[in-house]
Write a protein that holds these residues in place. Structure first.
Motif, short mmCIF file in Angstrom:
data_model
loop_
_atom_site.label_atom_id
_atom_site.label_comp_id
_atom_site.label_asym_id
_atom_site.label_seq_id
_atom_site.Cartn_x
_atom_site.Cartn_y
_atom_site.Cartn_z
N GLY A 90 27.68 50.28 40.12
CA GLY A 90 27.17 51.62 40.34
C GLY A 90 27.85 52.64 39.45
N ARG A 91 27.11 53.67 39.11
CA ARG A 91 27.67 54.72 38.25
C ARG A 91 28.83 55.45 38.93
N GLY A 92 28.91 55.42 40.25
CA GLY A 92 30.00 56.09 40.97
C GLY A 92 31.16 55.18 41.33
N ASP A 93 31.19 53.97 40.81
CA ASP A 93 32.24 53.01 41.16
C ASP A 93 33.46 53.18 40.26
N TRP A 94 34.59 53.46 40.88
CA TRP A 94 35.84 53.65 40.14
C TRP A 94 36.29 52.38 39.41
N ILE A 95 35.82 51.21 39.82
CA ILE A 95 36.27 49.97 39.19
C ILE A 95 35.88 49.92 37.71
N GLY A 96 34.89 50.72 37.32
CA GLY A 96 34.50 50.79 35.91
C GLY A 96 35.60 51.34 35.03
N GLY A 97 36.55 52.07 35.62
CA GLY A 97 37.66 52.63 34.86
C GLY A 97 38.85 51.69 34.72
N VAL A 98 38.78 50.56 35.39
CA VAL A 98 39.86 49.57 35.30
C VAL A 98 39.74 48.83 33.97
N PRO A 99 40.84 48.71 33.22
CA PRO A 99 40.75 47.99 31.93
C PRO A 99 40.34 46.53 32.14
N HIS A 100 39.35 46.10 31.40
CA HIS A 100 38.89 44.71 31.50
C HIS A 100 39.55 43.89 30.40
N VAL A 101 40.75 43.43 30.72
CA VAL A 101 41.56 42.66 29.78
C VAL A 101 42.16 41.46 30.50
N ARG A 102 42.63 40.52 29.72
CA ARG A 102 43.46 39.41 30.22
C ARG A 102 44.61 39.29 29.25
N VAL A 103 45.81 39.52 29.75
CA VAL A 103 46.98 39.53 28.89
C VAL A 103 48.00 38.52 29.41
N PRO A 104 48.38 37.54 28.57
CA PRO A 104 49.43 36.61 29.00
C PRO A 104 50.76 37.35 29.14
N LEU A 105 51.46 37.11 30.24
CA LEU A 105 52.73 37.76 30.50
C LEU A 105 53.68 36.75 31.11
N LEU A 106 54.63 36.31 30.32
CA LEU A 106 55.60 35.29 30.73
C LEU A 106 54.89 34.06 31.28
N VAL A 107 54.97 33.82 32.59
CA VAL A 107 54.39 32.61 33.17
C VAL A 107 53.07 32.86 33.89
N THR A 108 52.47 34.03 33.68
CA THR A 108 51.22 34.37 34.36
C THR A 108 50.30 35.14 33.42
N THR A 109 49.18 35.56 33.92
CA THR A 109 48.23 36.38 33.17
C THR A 109 47.91 37.61 34.00
N VAL A 110 47.84 38.76 33.35
CA VAL A 110 47.52 40.00 34.03
C VAL A 110 46.11 40.42 33.63
N GLY A 111 45.30 40.79 34.62
CA GLY A 111 43.94 41.24 34.36
C GLY A 111 42.91 40.14 34.58
N PHE A 112 41.65 40.55 34.66
CA PHE A 112 40.57 39.62 34.97
C PHE A 112 39.56 39.44 33.86
N GLY A 113 39.87 39.91 32.65
CA GLY A 113 39.05 39.62 31.49
C GLY A 113 37.81 40.47 31.32
N THR A 114 36.86 39.91 30.62
CA THR A 114 35.64 40.59 30.20
C THR A 114 34.90 41.25 31.36
N ASP A 115 34.43 42.45 31.12
CA ASP A 115 33.64 43.20 32.10
C ASP A 115 32.34 42.45 32.35
N PRO A 116 32.05 42.05 33.60
CA PRO A 116 30.82 41.31 33.88
C PRO A 116 29.53 42.02 33.54
N VAL A 117 29.54 43.37 33.47
CA VAL A 117 28.32 44.07 33.10
C VAL A 117 28.21 44.31 31.60
N SER A 118 29.16 43.80 30.84
CA SER A 118 29.09 43.95 29.38
C SER A 118 28.16 42.88 28.80
N ARG A 119 27.55 43.21 27.69
CA ARG A 119 26.67 42.27 26.99
C ARG A 119 27.43 41.00 26.63
#
Length: 126
Positions: free
Chosen positions: A60-89
């Motif tokens: 939705g256009r009013g959903d704040w989750i759209g402002g969350v960075p859509h990245v996946r970054v390796p960090l030591l022994v884990t990964t931060v973020g959930f990757g590609t935006d599902p509504v992106s082409r």
């Protein structure tokens, strides 16, 4: 399927539930996987879900989750973020209209998001 063999099975996955659904997608006998208000799935594209289901995404256009960075970054022994935006082409899901929904408004009676998801679940794709 045991009770009604021709029943359509759809998975509706909201917010962090999109990550859970994506991990469970392989081997599920679902016709549709619907991601809404999603921060990502942990995968770069819908093909990595390894499912025969149609993968749908809406935000939705009013959903704040759209402002969350859509990245996946390796960090030591884990990964931060959930990757590609599902509504992106780039992700490759089929996009549905979620209207003006805010993060907790997708299932509100009369909303564009609920109407779109209802059509998907019924097999009358948008």
């Amino acid at each position: 399927h045991a009770a009604k063999p021709r029943a359509r099975i759809s998975l509706l996955c909201h917010s962090y539930g999109s990550v859970v659904c994506a991990r469970a997608a392989r081997g599920l006998e679902a016709e549709d996987i619907v991601l809404y208000g999603s921060p990502g799935t942990g995968y770069d594209d819908a093909g990595q879900l390894h499912t025969r289901a149609s993968v749908w995404a809406g935000r939705g256009r009013g959903d704040w989750i759209g402002g969350v960075p859509h990245v996946r970054v390796p960090l030591l022994v884990t990964t931060v973020g959930f990757g590609t935006d599902p509504v992106s082409r780039r992700f490759g899901a089929r996009i549905f209209d979620a209207g003006d929904a805010g993060h907790s408004d997708y299932l509100k009676p009369g909303s564009a998001a609920l109407a779109s998801m209802s059509r998907i679940v019924e097999g009358r794709h948008v």
